[in-house]
Design an enzyme around this catalytic site. Structure first.
Site, PDB file in Angstrom:
ATOM      1  N   LYS A 107     -20.319  47.753  -3.604  1.00  0.00           N
ATOM      2  CA  LYS A 107     -21.700  47.626  -3.096  1.00  0.00           C
ATOM      3  C   LYS A 107     -22.634  47.006  -4.120  1.00  0.00           C
ATOM      4  O   LYS A 107     -23.574  46.284  -3.755  1.00  0.00           O
ATOM      5  CB  LYS A 107     -22.236  48.984  -2.642  1.00  0.00           C
ATOM      6  CG  LYS A 107     -22.178  50.092  -3.676  1.00  0.00           C
ATOM      7  CD  LYS A 107     -20.943  50.950  -3.529  1.00  0.00           C
ATOM      8  CE  LYS A 107     -20.868  52.053  -4.550  1.00  0.00           C
ATOM      9  NZ  LYS A 107     -19.764  52.950  -4.372  1.00  0.00           N
ATOM     10  N   LYS A 207     -26.503  50.320  -1.168  1.00  0.00           N
ATOM     11  CA  LYS A 207     -25.940  50.427   0.191  1.00  0.00           C
ATOM     12  C   LYS A 207     -27.002  50.125   1.240  1.00  0.00           C
ATOM     13  O   LYS A 207     -26.751  49.403   2.214  1.00  0.00           O
ATOM     14  CB  LYS A 207     -25.350  51.831   0.392  1.00  0.00           C
ATOM     15  CG  LYS A 207     -24.157  52.108  -0.523  1.00  0.00           C
ATOM     16  CD  LYS A 207     -23.797  53.584  -0.556  1.00  0.00           C
ATOM     17  CE  LYS A 207     -22.613  53.847  -1.482  1.00  0.00           C
ATOM     18  NZ  LYS A 207     -22.413  55.268  -1.806  1.00  0.00           N
TER      19      LYS A 207
HETATM   20  P1  NAP Z   1     -12.063  53.248 -10.706  1.00  0.00           P
HETATM   21  O1  NAP Z   1     -11.288  54.425 -10.316  1.00  0.00           O
HETATM   22  O2  NAP Z   1     -12.907  53.306 -11.925  1.00  0.00           O
HETATM   23  O3  NAP Z   1     -11.052  52.019 -10.820  1.00  0.00           O
HETATM   24  C1  NAP Z   1     -11.450  50.751 -11.260  1.00  0.00           C
HETATM   25  C2  NAP Z   1     -10.191  49.911 -11.464  1.00  0.00           C
HETATM   26  O4  NAP Z   1     -10.566  48.604 -11.801  1.00  0.00           O
HETATM   27  C3  NAP Z   1      -9.299  50.441 -12.592  1.00  0.00           C
HETATM   28  O5  NAP Z   1      -7.956  50.357 -12.196  1.00  0.00           O
HETATM   29  C4  NAP Z   1      -9.577  49.470 -13.738  1.00  0.00           C
HETATM   30  O6  NAP Z   1      -8.456  49.270 -14.591  1.00  0.00           O
HETATM   31  C5  NAP Z   1      -9.870  48.202 -12.955  1.00  0.00           C
HETATM   32  N1  NAP Z   1     -10.708  47.289 -13.721  1.00  0.00           N
HETATM   33  C6  NAP Z   1     -11.971  47.499 -14.148  1.00  0.00           C
HETATM   34  N2  NAP Z   1     -12.411  46.417 -14.814  1.00  0.00           N
HETATM   35  C7  NAP Z   1     -11.409  45.520 -14.805  1.00  0.00           C
HETATM   36  C8  NAP Z   1     -11.233  44.228 -15.368  1.00  0.00           C
HETATM   37  N3  NAP Z   1     -12.210  43.651 -16.066  1.00  0.00           N
HETATM   38  N4  NAP Z   1     -10.066  43.589 -15.165  1.00  0.00           N
HETATM   39  C9  NAP Z   1      -9.069  44.184 -14.461  1.00  0.00           C
HETATM   40  N5  NAP Z   1      -9.167  45.417 -13.920  1.00  0.00           N
HETATM   41  C10 NAP Z   1     -10.322  46.071 -14.113  1.00  0.00           C
HETATM   42  O7  NAP Z   1     -13.044  52.795  -9.525  1.00  0.00           O
HETATM   43  P2  NAP Z   1     -12.930  53.173  -7.980  1.00  0.00           P
HETATM   44  O8  NAP Z   1     -13.528  54.510  -7.786  1.00  0.00           O
HETATM   45  O9  NAP Z   1     -11.564  52.903  -7.491  1.00  0.00           O
HETATM   46  O10 NAP Z   1     -13.994  52.141  -7.350  1.00  0.00           O
HETATM   47  C11 NAP Z   1     -13.663  50.792  -7.178  1.00  0.00           C
HETATM   48  C12 NAP Z   1     -14.765  50.115  -6.359  1.00  0.00           C
HETATM   49  O11 NAP Z   1     -14.892  50.774  -5.115  1.00  0.00           O
HETATM   50  C13 NAP Z   1     -16.154  50.185  -7.003  1.00  0.00           C
HETATM   51  O12 NAP Z   1     -16.870  49.031  -6.667  1.00  0.00           O
HETATM   52  C14 NAP Z   1     -16.770  51.396  -6.345  1.00  0.00           C
HETATM   53  O13 NAP Z   1     -18.186  51.375  -6.338  1.00  0.00           O
HETATM   54  C15 NAP Z   1     -16.226  51.248  -4.940  1.00  0.00           C
HETATM   55  N6  NAP Z   1     -16.198  52.472  -4.162  1.00  0.00           N
HETATM   56  C16 NAP Z   1     -15.581  53.570  -4.660  1.00  0.00           C
HETATM   57  C17 NAP Z   1     -15.531  54.728  -3.909  1.00  0.00           C
HETATM   58  C18 NAP Z   1     -14.840  55.971  -4.407  1.00  0.00           C
HETATM   59  O14 NAP Z   1     -14.851  56.969  -3.692  1.00  0.00           O
HETATM   60  N7  NAP Z   1     -14.212  55.948  -5.576  1.00  0.00           N
HETATM   61  C19 NAP Z   1     -16.143  54.753  -2.645  1.00  0.00           C
HETATM   62  C20 NAP Z   1     -16.757  53.603  -2.149  1.00  0.00           C
HETATM   63  C21 NAP Z   1     -16.766  52.466  -2.930  1.00  0.00           C
HETATM   64  P3  NAP Z   1      -7.830  50.457 -15.480  1.00  0.00           P
HETATM   65  O15 NAP Z   1      -7.350  51.502 -14.514  1.00  0.00           O
HETATM   66  O16 NAP Z   1      -6.698  49.828 -16.205  1.00  0.00           O
HETATM   67  O17 NAP Z   1      -8.930  50.937 -16.362  1.00  0.00           O
HETATM   68  N1  HSE Z   2     -20.737  57.481  -6.104  1.00  0.00           N
HETATM   69  C1  HSE Z   2     -20.692  57.253  -4.699  1.00  0.00           C
HETATM   70  C2  HSE Z   2     -21.169  58.504  -3.975  1.00  0.00           C
HETATM   71  C3  HSE Z   2     -19.262  56.896  -4.309  1.00  0.00           C
HETATM   72  O1  HSE Z   2     -21.321  59.556  -4.590  1.00  0.00           O
HETATM   73  O2  HSE Z   2     -21.429  58.440  -2.773  1.00  0.00           O
HETATM   74  C4  HSE Z   2     -19.151  56.277  -2.960  1.00  0.00           C
HETATM   75  O3  HSE Z   2     -19.833  55.073  -2.853  1.00  0.00           O
END
Ligand code: NAP
Ligand code: HSE
Length: 428
Positions: A107, A207
């Site tokens: 987002k 969002k």
């Molecule tokens: P996360 O757990 O922190 O994972 C991020 C991943 O990206 C990790 O595997 C990291 O590698 C990799 N990464 C970061 N920088 C990089 C780079 N420069 N080159 C290559 N790989 C890189 O994040 P997440 O929670 O999965 O969230 C991912 C996206 O989804 C974000 O935009 C977040 O806002 C969105 N999102 C997340 C959720 C949620 O519930 N988590 C919900 C809605 C949206 P390493 O593992 O090797 O460090």
């Molecule tokens: N940090 C976000 C939340 C994750 O708490 O809703 C999902 O976008």
């Protein structure tokens, strides 16, 4: 259309690993629904040696996610790294340059660069899909771009940050203060890498700006969202709001007015018995109002591996089925630049301030409010704690501009200490 759709996944964290899991566990179901095999071919993350709790056998590895996007054996790029500059933006641009469709959960990227990316994608004949970026597992992007496409949208509002709703509802349920609940969220891994994105209201504002663009046919304008986080909310505020039949929610509201596009994300009091008031824990809720449909209420998990990967894969499945929509529901070249408008619709406000123990102090506060045209509905002063006493005021309907003028005047008076908390009482 080739039979197989080959994916490159940039990011192997919570969301990326959730996507791989669905691909592994639901391969047959997805193939029967799309008529195509959908397989992960290549992946990228920062640390190749990290244990990710599941094997990556058979997947090509790229250290550079932009190189992954350019690979010949990748048809569609999934960007789930996060961040609005650097790797995420470079990867999406590399995918578009290579003529590939993109699915992202990011987002922040769309809030900051959504219009430029949409123009680039549409020029290249590519699509960008991002169901997971807003309200996690809730299909709100699909609802707005498809299900409600025949409506003139009048208002979009909702609770779109699960972390903030978790903190606020747990404060009420457990009697713990903000700091204790913040620490609990940290332990549970709920917080974004930069926690201020959550508690500062920025993630939710990202969002809301995306939903506004689709709802009102405007260019994403995140900078125009009036944003305020939850860090100043105390247990006392939550209890007093409860006494009056309200609950405090970090609420986003977007509506097109005669003066321009109003977008605000701030803690508000909402009736405790309303659907938004009853929302517990990390759950999200989005309310959409359209001229033909009336009101739609969507509720569900806003985060987590399963819900977010479910939304990512819904986008992948649409692309596999040949469904190709413009990024914000209409061609990017037709999106208007909206004039930002401050909330001018009057509403009652809840005001908490610390009054110094001086003769005539309460009268001075009442006079300042009166001078700015703010009328008091209810007012209560609590006992002094050393030198100051909390005063709670509920105003009659007023504008934020008038209230801000009064708050500024409090600052120049010698009777109010600290910064008052002012929360809009929202009719939902
Ligand atoms: P996360 O757990 O922190 O994972 C991020 C991943 O990206 C990790 O595997 C990291 O590698 C990799 N990464 C970061 N920088 C990089 C780079 N420069 N080159 C290559 N790989 C890189 O994040 P997440 O929670 O999965 O969230 C991912 C996206 O989804 C974000 O935009 C977040 O806002 C969105 N999102 C997340 C959720 C949620 O519930 N988590 C919900 C809605 C949206 P390493 O593992 O090797 O460090
Ligand atoms: N940090 C976000 C939340 C994750 O708490 O809703 C999902 O976008």
């Amino acid at each position: 259309m080739t039979t197989e759709l080959r994916l490159g996944i940039a990011g192997l964290g919570t969301v990326g690993m959730g996507v791989l899991r669905i691909l592994r566990e639901q391969a047959g179901l997805i193939e029967s629904r799309t008529g195509r095999r959908i397989t992960a071919r290549a992946v990228s993350a920062r640390n190749r040696d990290k244990d990710r709790g599941a094997p990556l056998d058979g997947l090509a590895w790229e250290d550079d996610p932009a190189a992954l996007a350019a690979r010949d054996d990748v048809d569609l790029v999934i960007e789930v790294m996060g961040g609005h500059e650097g790797a995420a933006r470079d990867t999406v641009l590399a995918a578009i340059a290579a003529g590939k469709d993109v699915v992202t959960a990011n987002k922040a990227l769309l809030a900051h660069h959504g219009h430029a990316l949409a123009l680039a994608a549409e020029n290249a004949g590519c699509v960008i899909r991002y169901e997971a970026a807003v309200a996690g597992g809730i299909p709100v992007i699909k609802a707005l771009t498809e299900g409600l496409a025949a409506n003139r949208i009048t208002r979009v509002m909702g609770v779109m940050n699960g972390t903030c709703n978790y903190i606020l509802t747990r404060m009420e349920a457990t009697g713990q203060g903000y700091n204790a609940l913040f620490d609990e969220c940290e332990r549970l891994g709920y917080l974004e890498a930069d926690p201020n994105l959550d508690v500062g209201g920025i993630d939710a504002a990202h969002k809301l700006s995306i939903l506004s663009a689709i709802a009102f046919g405007t260019r994403v304008d995140f900078d125009a969202v009036e944003t305020e986080g939850i860090t100043a909310i105390t247990l006392e505020d939550i209890r007093r709001a409860g006494d009056m039949g309200y609950r405090i929610k970090l609420l986003g509201v977007a509506q097109m007015t005669g003066r321009g596009l109003e977008q605000r994300m701030s803690p508000c009091l909402v009736p405790a018995h309303s659907p938004l008031g009853q929302l517990e824990g990390g759950t999200n809720m989005v309310v959409i109002e359209g001229d033909a449909v009336g009101q739609i209420v969507l509720q569900g998990p806003g985060a987590g591996a399963g819900p977010t990967a479910s939304a990512v894969m819904a986008d992948v499945i649409d692309i596999a089925r040949g469904i190709r929509l413009p990024t914000f529901g209409q061609p990017a070249t037709t999106l208007r630049e909206a004039r930002p408008a401050r909330a001018a619709v009057a509403a009652p406000y809840y005001l908490r301030l610390m009054l110094l123990d001086k003769p005539g102090a309460l009268a001075k506060v009442a006079r300042i409010l009166g001078d700015e045209g703010v009328s008091i509905d209810r007012m209560r002063q609590y006992g002094h704690d050393n030198t100051a006493a909390p005063v709670l005021i509920v105003t009659h309907k007023t504008t934020r501009t008038a209230l801000d003028a009064a708050i500024a005047a409090f600052g120049n008076s010698d009777v109010v200490s600290g910064t008052p908390v002012a929360l809009r009482i929202e009719a939902v």
